[in-house]
Design a protein around this motif. Structure first.
Motif, PDB file in Angstrom:
ATOM      1  N   ARG A  47       0.834  -1.207   0.000  1.00  0.00           N
ATOM      2  CA  ARG A  47       0.000   0.000   0.000  1.00  0.00           C
ATOM      3  C   ARG A  47       0.865   1.251   0.000  1.00  0.00           C
ATOM      4  O   ARG A  47       0.665   2.166  -0.805  1.00  0.00           O
ATOM      5  CB  ARG A  47      -0.907  -0.008   1.231  1.00  0.00           C
ATOM      6  N   ASP A 100      -1.102   1.222   9.394  1.00  0.00           N
ATOM      7  CA  ASP A 100      -0.328   0.359   8.517  1.00  0.00           C
ATOM      8  C   ASP A 100       0.896  -0.099   9.302  1.00  0.00           C
ATOM      9  O   ASP A 100       1.506   0.696  10.017  1.00  0.00           O
ATOM     10  CB  ASP A 100       0.096   1.116   7.259  1.00  0.00           C
ATOM     11  N   GLU A 115      -4.264   7.984  -3.340  1.00  0.00           N
ATOM     12  CA  GLU A 115      -5.121   6.801  -3.394  1.00  0.00           C
ATOM     13  C   GLU A 115      -6.532   7.220  -3.774  1.00  0.00           C
ATOM     14  O   GLU A 115      -7.077   8.186  -3.218  1.00  0.00           O
ATOM     15  CB  GLU A 115      -5.130   6.095  -2.044  1.00  0.00           C
ATOM     16  N   ARG A 139      -9.109  -0.070  -4.146  1.00  0.00           N
ATOM     17  CA  ARG A 139      -8.196   1.047  -3.975  1.00  0.00           C
ATOM     18  C   ARG A 139      -7.249   1.084  -5.178  1.00  0.00           C
ATOM     19  O   ARG A 139      -6.762   0.044  -5.633  1.00  0.00           O
ATOM     20  CB  ARG A 139      -7.356   0.895  -2.697  1.00  0.00           C
ATOM     21  N   ARG A 176      -3.757   3.274  -6.582  1.00  0.00           N
ATOM     22  CA  ARG A 176      -2.720   4.155  -6.044  1.00  0.00           C
ATOM     23  C   ARG A 176      -1.631   4.444  -7.080  1.00  0.00           C
ATOM     24  O   ARG A 176      -1.395   3.657  -7.991  1.00  0.00           O
ATOM     25  CB  ARG A 176      -2.079   3.503  -4.809  1.00  0.00           C
ATOM     26  N   GLY A 214      -5.679  -2.262  -4.534  1.00  0.00           N
ATOM     27  CA  GLY A 214      -5.997  -3.046  -3.358  1.00  0.00           C
ATOM     28  C   GLY A 214      -7.471  -3.377  -3.271  1.00  0.00           C
ATOM     29  O   GLY A 214      -8.310  -2.758  -3.937  1.00  0.00           O
ATOM     30  N   ARG A 225     -10.316  -4.510  -0.081  1.00  0.00           N
ATOM     31  CA  ARG A 225     -10.449  -4.590   1.376  1.00  0.00           C
ATOM     32  C   ARG A 225     -11.837  -5.083   1.783  1.00  0.00           C
ATOM     33  O   ARG A 225     -12.853  -4.654   1.239  1.00  0.00           O
ATOM     34  CB  ARG A 225     -10.181  -3.236   2.015  1.00  0.00           C
ATOM     35  N   TYR A 236      -7.492  -8.154   3.619  1.00  0.00           N
ATOM     36  CA  TYR A 236      -7.247  -7.226   2.511  1.00  0.00           C
ATOM     37  C   TYR A 236      -6.013  -7.693   1.741  1.00  0.00           C
ATOM     38  O   TYR A 236      -5.172  -8.441   2.252  1.00  0.00           O
ATOM     39  CB  TYR A 236      -7.071  -5.785   2.996  1.00  0.00           C
ATOM     40  N   ASP A 271      -3.130  -5.991  -1.118  1.00  0.00           N
ATOM     41  CA  ASP A 271      -2.617  -4.831  -1.842  1.00  0.00           C
ATOM     42  C   ASP A 271      -1.497  -5.273  -2.771  1.00  0.00           C
ATOM     43  O   ASP A 271      -0.664  -6.121  -2.398  1.00  0.00           O
ATOM     44  CB  ASP A 271      -2.068  -3.776  -0.872  1.00  0.00           C
TER      45      ASP A 271
END
Length: 502
Positions: A42, A56, A413, A420, A422, A451, A453, A458, A460
């Protein structure tokens, strides 16, 4: 310092995101101080910007205040695949080399506690995490025909001024490549030609044009375990503190060859091996402020990492002669010599690291975040070795060569339901006060990721492409035509982070 004399021949081979070859302890300090942005997939997908973010496991390394933003406990890990490519130009010839490596760049456990009894503190999170902060797995190969000089010319220059006693045990050039050249008959005292010549001058029977080639392989990494805690104060202020237990494991192997035509020598091979290992310790303090819901500001300070290092160096030289009569009645063919295994122990402190960052949230659609890092590479410092060797000259060189720099990272993001998306960019500034060999050693990176979630897990994904230019001299002679290798190194890293909240 016997080991330093040997390493100065062609430099300690060092691979980081931006550089491959370095010279002596001076650039060893830069190698272990100049670390690229790190983190989960991420974070890496957003250029490594994370000082003003949280929740994180990467926060434990960059800014432990971000741990205070967890509202659940979590386990996450990040396997990765790295592809390194180096394109080298040497004497008009281009050579490419590559290497791929599978590793585990990071993992972390976060233990959240929301039942704080302290007024204003809504909860906190303790984290144990592992991060690979530098990767040394690279290959470099270059080759070309040198019409101006040979490494033998370097050996002659290095030996000139001292009698052959310097090659004996305790001598200035004992256990160096120049001693190996002497023992392989590549150089000899000029009194062999004429007893009336100076005992401190040297000659060679090899005067032709060499085809030169060197293959350099390095492996290992800098890793760090972090034990950190972040607290949440009224969802407005987040404070964190962490202790880092670091380690260095670095190994290089170099194989340098020269081949000759119409000379009494067919070829020479010099192999050098260097290993550096040791633990270190540091601390990180950080804070994140959220004055309003749509913006956050972060700041973190990392103390110098105090390493206790041990290095081990050895070299071997082999030469193939054509039954050459070196002295009357003395013929040479296949010769070889090797150094002892030379061990040194010393300490190294890397510079302080100061980071600031800001994150702007665009309602629930995503955010944009940026970091600025300040670090003075000239503040890296060696301590005297345990056997009494002083590193004062190396520390002075570090101060004179390196400067204070500003590095920056930018990322964003976009959120679409549970998905997600990014992207990011990173820039590491020139660490030298003056460009070396007219090559700017800046490092740039572009990255992207995605990603997905859910409440239970999750995933990524991230792709990071990092690139930069550099240069390297295999040996230096007192000539404007001292050979120079210029190269571009690029690294592409594929990362996957799997997380499981609980």
């Amino acid at each position: 310092m016997k080991i330093l004399k040997g390493l100065l021949l062609s430099g300690i081979v060092m691979f980081s995101a931006e550089q491959i070859c370095a010279q002596s302890f001076t650039e060893t300090a830069l190698l272990f101080s100049r670390t690229p942005p790190v983190g989960s997939a991420r974070i890496q997908g957003m250029g490594g910007a994370q000082v003003a973010l949280g929740a994180d496991y990467s926060s434990a390394y960059s800014n432990p205040a971000g741990l205070g933003m967890y509202n659940r406990s979590e386990f996450a890990f990040t396997p990765g695949l790295s592809f390194s490519n180096v394109s080298a130009d040497y004497l008009g010839q281009n050579t490419n080399d590559s290497k791929s490596t599978f590793s585990l760049p990071g993992l972390g456990m976060a233990f959240h506690n929301a039942d704080s009894k302290l007024k204003g503190i809504l909860g906190g999170t303790f984290s144990i995490s592992y991060t690979r902060i530098n990767d040394f797995n690279r290959n470099l190969t270059y080759a070309g025909t040198n019409k101006d000089n040979s490494i033998i010319d370097y050996f002659i220059q290095d030996a000139t001024g001292g009698t052959p006693v310097q090659f004996k045990s305790g001598g200035e050039l004992f256990n160096t490549p120049t001693e190996l050249a002497y023992n392989n008959y590549l150089i000899g005292e000029s009194t062999i030609l004429d007893p009336g010549n100076s005992k401190t001058e040297y000659f060679t029977d090899v005067t032709g044009i060499p085809s030169q080639r060197e293959e350099i392989e390095t492996e290992g990494a800098q890793n760090q375990w972090n034990f950190s805690y972040g607290a949440n104060i009224a969802d407005k202020v987040f404070l964190g503190l962490g202790v880092g237990v670091a380690s260095i494991r670095y190994k290089s192997k170099k194989m340098y060859t020269e081949e000759f035509v119409n000379e009494p020598l067919s070829d020479l091979l010099l192999e050098e091996t260097l290993e550096i290992r040791g633990p270190g310790i540091n601390a990180t303090l950080g804070a994140i402020f959220r004055p309003v819901d749509f913006i956050q500001f972060g700041v973190s300070v990392a103390t110098p990492t105090a390493y206790g290092l041990t290095d081990s160096y050895s070299a071997t030289m082999n030469t193939s002669w054509k039954n050459f009569e070196y002295l009357p009645g003395e013929f040479i063919n296949n010769e070889s010599a090797k150094t002892d295994i030379i061990n040194s122990e010393y300490t190294l402190k890397t510079p302080w690291r100061f980071n600031t960052g800001a994150t702007l949230f665009i309602q629930k659609h995503g955010f944009v975040t940026a970091d600025i890092e300040s670090i003075n590479y000239g503040n890296a410092k060696y301590g005297d070795s345990y056997d009494g060797i002083s590193y004062e000259n190396d520390n002075e060189k570090i101060k004179s060569l390196y400067q204070s720099v500003i590095n920056f990272r930018l990322g964003g993001e976009f959120r679409l339901n549970q998905f997600r998306f990014r992207s990011g960019y990173g820039f590491m500034s020139e660490p030298f006060k003056n460009e070396q060999n007219s090559v700017a050693r800046v490092v740039q990176s572009i990255s992207g990721g995605a990603g997905y979630r859910t409440e239970k897990f999750y995933i990524d994904l991230a792709v990071v492409h990092r690139y930069g230019d550099n240069s390297y001299r295999p040996y230096s002679v007192n000539s404007p035509t001292s050979p120079l290798v210029t190269y571009r190194q690029s690294n592409t890293n594929l990362l996957v982070t799997l997380g499981f909240p609980f």
